[in-house]
Design an enzyme around this catalytic site. Structure first.
Site, PDB file in Angstrom:
ATOM      1  N   THR A 486       0.803  -1.222   0.000  1.00 50.64           N
ATOM      2  CA  THR A 486       0.000   0.000   0.000  1.00 50.64           C
ATOM      3  C   THR A 486       0.835   1.271   0.000  1.00 50.64           C
ATOM      4  O   THR A 486       0.319   2.347  -0.281  1.00 50.64           O
ATOM      5  CB  THR A 486      -0.916   0.004   1.233  1.00 50.64           C
ATOM      6  OG1 THR A 486      -0.117  -0.270   2.394  1.00 50.64           O
ATOM      7  CG2 THR A 486      -1.981  -1.067   1.122  1.00 50.64           C
ATOM      8  N   GLU A 724      -9.784   0.656   2.085  1.00 50.04           N
ATOM      9  CA  GLU A 724     -11.039  -0.064   1.903  1.00 50.04           C
ATOM     10  C   GLU A 724     -12.147   0.764   1.263  1.00 50.04           C
ATOM     11  O   GLU A 724     -12.945   0.244   0.474  1.00 50.04           O
ATOM     12  CB  GLU A 724     -11.519  -0.600   3.259  1.00 50.04           C
ATOM     13  CG  GLU A 724     -11.057  -1.999   3.536  1.00 50.04           C
ATOM     14  CD  GLU A 724     -10.189  -2.132   4.783  1.00 50.04           C
ATOM     15  OE1 GLU A 724     -10.061  -3.255   5.264  1.00 50.04           O
ATOM     16  OE2 GLU A 724      -9.629  -1.143   5.259  1.00 50.04           O
TER      17      GLU A 724
END
Length: 757
Positions: A486, A724
């Site tokens: 990420t 998310e």
């Protein structure tokens, strides 16, 4: 121990300036990844290593009656076969060994006894001198079973679900009903209701699970494990095997995708540690792609939504109930329905949630757990409701915009969802949409435009960090968090460099090692906020020490200055009001005679500041699909995803995260489904050939919009996390676009062409 772990990624020289946060900075770990210098858990080479290959059960429920080990043990080079027949007594027999993110119930214990609780359960591991020999030996191992009747079909359990307990960290039961949802629905001007469903989905990250355990002469071990939390794995190992933390070091420097599959310790680490301790040799255990389907997944879920509106198009009533599977041994839970009580203004709401126990492995958090499932049902139902009320789907959502969180009865700390709607719609060209289904076409292609929204928690966890500034002006900051792809390495480097005014190339961030300060698992979109705050704080501590040393220098210009009077920029400490009055940071240490400055910090959520508010990020997704009128094939040709997630630390890595989320949403809507044959209780497409995910040809234009949002309540950095939220709304927007294109309402994912023919 491999010396590679001592060379974490650093930034290439040449970058100058001290304003880095928010900039599209290249990944500092990028060169290591593309050149192969980055080593993953199954790539560390240690002398004299043995290899393990897992044997999985071929039945779904029952017991092992005999394991025919002798022919395999007779093979030259096969060292041992571990099974329930020869596993030593372990500390976990008292069941006091749950990991940090375990749900309620009794966690699965590999090789514990002869009982089979789910298909593909690991029942043995063959240890050999080479991987090929271990795999060959595993193929020869014969195991006799006594089968029992099993249950794997949740659709037969609609009336047998039960309310879950509170055994899972972070799970909030649905709030009590508000208003009078039954009467309000009965008296509504317009009503819709439907059942919404998606099947089981598996994470399938590119890097498969593997563990390399290095056994040291003093009996200590170092476990290179694929995990999203090295401290969580260390806790698991020490509890099971009765080791101290000093005896079990866990390392994960790089991870080829996790998506939640690495939140809990998987059985490779148990088997590798067991073999290493018993054989007093270094051992590696890796899984195949097929074996990646033998543990956690997004659960098969059934949802029921009822909705009604008043004459003016405002929501009169909303009822949302979900039922999803769990295992017979754990009560896995998700926040599936809670979002429906906060995303839209409605005074009459009833939310319900149940789980059904089946003979499957326990489901596991999978990117945006619960929300990805719940938002699909809610947002498709909202589209249906808009049509029933004769309103544009976007106008309908804006009409029912929630200014407060009605679940918690609190205001939002910040909420820019309305801006997401407007900016996303403008970028997409929503105003050119015609309302009637099948009214837009291009030759034989039916064109559909759909939209949906999403909401995700903005949370923060306790984190520790350490910083060391050396006399040559180099800064090393460390915390045992993870980087699952990420961009953690990069954004922490940016935060540290900006806080102390150093060039990026002077900063190194270390992570993924239990020898570093403690950090929780990387998940929940909380890493940037949690670890970032700790990094900022520890660098501020270094700054305070630097200022004190600078004020001891002969002829320094900072006499009487407080920390608030100075700033750190361009490698200097300088007065805010008179930036020409400055000292060079490197000179401060050299003049003081100190070889280095060190500081540690602990940070966590400011509950006094946060408690009065509801903390969330939001997004709005707009999608165009083209559907072949004759064949029913669907192409997702355009996506605009507008995200409001507080301060964006790195627009480049953040955009990449949202791009990945959109691709996943397309996959969820159109392709992903793990198919269970209930005659055998076995997943039949447990491979990449038949478990479909998108390829390049499936992905077209994706546009990411970051809506400016300031929030001084969530954390000192104002960060909410985007890992998310970018997924939410995508599958629903595609489903709604398919309806607009074809006039056929799909309520079950994935949308295969047979559902449109």
């Amino acid at each position: 121990m491999s010396q590679l772990i001592t060379t974490p990624p650093t930034v290439e020289a040449g970058t100058t300036g001290t304003s880095y946060i928010g900039k599209p900075t290249n990944r500092v770990d990028g060169p290591a990844k593309v050149t192969g210098a980055a080593k993953y858990s199954a790539e560390f080479k240690v002398p004299g290593m043995l290899y393990g290959y897992v044997v999985n059960s071929t039945i779904t429920k029952g017991r092992i009656t005999k394991i025919h080990s002798e022919p395999v043990l007779a093979l030259p080079g096969v060292v041992q076969i571990f099974s329930h027949e020869n596993v030593p007594s372990l500390a976990w027999f008292d069941r006091n060994y749950k990991d940090d993110v375990a749900p309620g119930g009794s966690p699965f214990r590999p090789l514990h006894d002869e009982k089979i609780m789910f298909n593909m359960q690991p029942v043995a591991v063959v240890i050999a001198e080479t991987f090929e020999l271990a795999r060959y030996g595993a193929s020869l191992l014969q195991i006799d079973y006594e089968e029992e009747k099993f249950e794997t079909n949740i659709e037969l359990k609609r009336d047998e679900g039960f309310e879950p307990g509170r055994g899972k960290t972070g799970w909030m039961p649905p709030p009590s009903p508000r208003g009078n949802p039954n009467d309000a629905l009965k008296n509504a001007t317009h009503r819709i209701e439907g059942e919404y469903m998606h099947g089981t989905q598996h994470h399938n990250p590119m890097e498969m699970f593997g563990t390399t355990v290095e056994y040291h002469p003093d009996g200590k071990i170092t476990a290179y494990d694929k995990t999203q939390g090295v401290y969580n794995v260390q806790q698991y190992i020490t509890k099971i095997f009765g080791l101290s933390k000093d005896e079990a070091r866990v390392i994960n420097l790089y991870m080829g995708g996790g998506f939640g599959s690495g939140l809990r310790p998987q059985y490779t680490v148990f088997l590798a540690v067991l073999a290493a301790l018993e054989l007093k040799r270094s051992v590696r255990v890796t899984l195949t792609r097929q074996q990646m389907f033998s543990f956690g997944h997004r659960p098969h879920t059934l949802q029921y939504v009822k909705m009604g509106t008043n004459p003016d198009g405002t929501l009169a009533a909303l009822q949302h109930h979900a039922l999803h599977e769990t295992s017979k041994f754990e009560d896995y839970t998700e926040n599936v329905v809670n979002w429906s009580g906060m995303l839209y203004q409605c005074d009459n709401v009833k939310l319900g949630y149940q789980i059904a126990k089946l003979d499957v492995f326990t489901p596991q958090d999978m990117r945006a757990p619960g929300a990805a499932t719940g938002s699909f049902a809610l947002e498709v139902a909202m589209d249906e409701m808009a049509y029933a009320a004769g309103l544009d789907p976007l106008d309908f959502r804006i009409r029912n915009y929630a200014e407060r969180d009605q679940n918690l009865k609190r205001p939002f700390s910040s909420k820019k969802l309305r801006e997401c709607y407007h900016q996303g719609a403008a970028r997409f060209g929503w105003d050119k949409r015609t309302a009637e289904p099948r009214s837009m076409r291009e030759g034989n292609m039916l064109i559909g435009w759909g939209m949906a929204g999403g909401v995700w928690d903005a949370s923060m966890q306790k984190v520790s960090a350490k910083a060391t500034l050396t006399a040559d002006g180099k800064l090393t900051v460390a915390s045992a968090t993870g980087d699952i792809g990420t961009g953690t390495y990069t954004i922490m480097t940016q935060i540290a460099a900006e806080t102390l005014g150093l060039p990026l190339e002077a900063v190194t961030f270390q992570l993924g090692d239990t020898d570093l300060p403690e950090s929780p698992v990387e998940g929940g979109s909380w890493t940037a906020a949690s670890v970032g705050t700790a990094v900022q704080k520890v660098c501020q501590n270094i700054g305070e020490k630097l200022l004190k040393l600078a004020q001891k220098m002969e002829g320094h210009p900072l006499k009487g200055a407080d920390i608030d009077d100075v700033e750190f920029a361009n490698g200097q400490i300088r007065l805010r009001e008179k930036p020409e009055e400055a000292v060079v940071i490197r000179d401060v240490l050299q003049a003081s005679g100190e070889e280095k400055l060190e500081a540690t910090s602990n940070s966590g959520p400011d509950m006094i500041k946060q408690l009065p508010y509801s903390l969330h990020s939001h997004n709005a997704v707009f999608v165009e699909v083209k559907v072949d009128e004759d064949l029913g094939t669907v192409h997702v040709t355009r996506v605009v995803n507008a995200v409001a997630a507080g301060r964006i630390l790195n627009t480049k890595t953040a955009r990449s995260q949202v791009l990945g989320s959109v691709v996943w949403g397309i996959s969820m809507a159109m392709m992903e489904e793990t198919v269970m044959d209930h005659h055998f209780g076995r997943y039949m497409n447990h491979n990449y050939a038949e478990y479909h995910i998108p390829v390049n040809a499936d992905i077209h234009d994706i546009d990411v919009v970051f809506v400016e949002e300031e929030d001084d309540k969530v954390n000192p950095l104002g960060v909410k996390g985007i890992g998310e939220v970018g997924l939410l709304g995508v599958a629903a927007a595609i489903t709604n676009a398919v309806y607009h294109a074809t006039g056929k309402r799909i309520r079950e994912l994935p949308i295969y062409m047979d559902k449109l023919l």
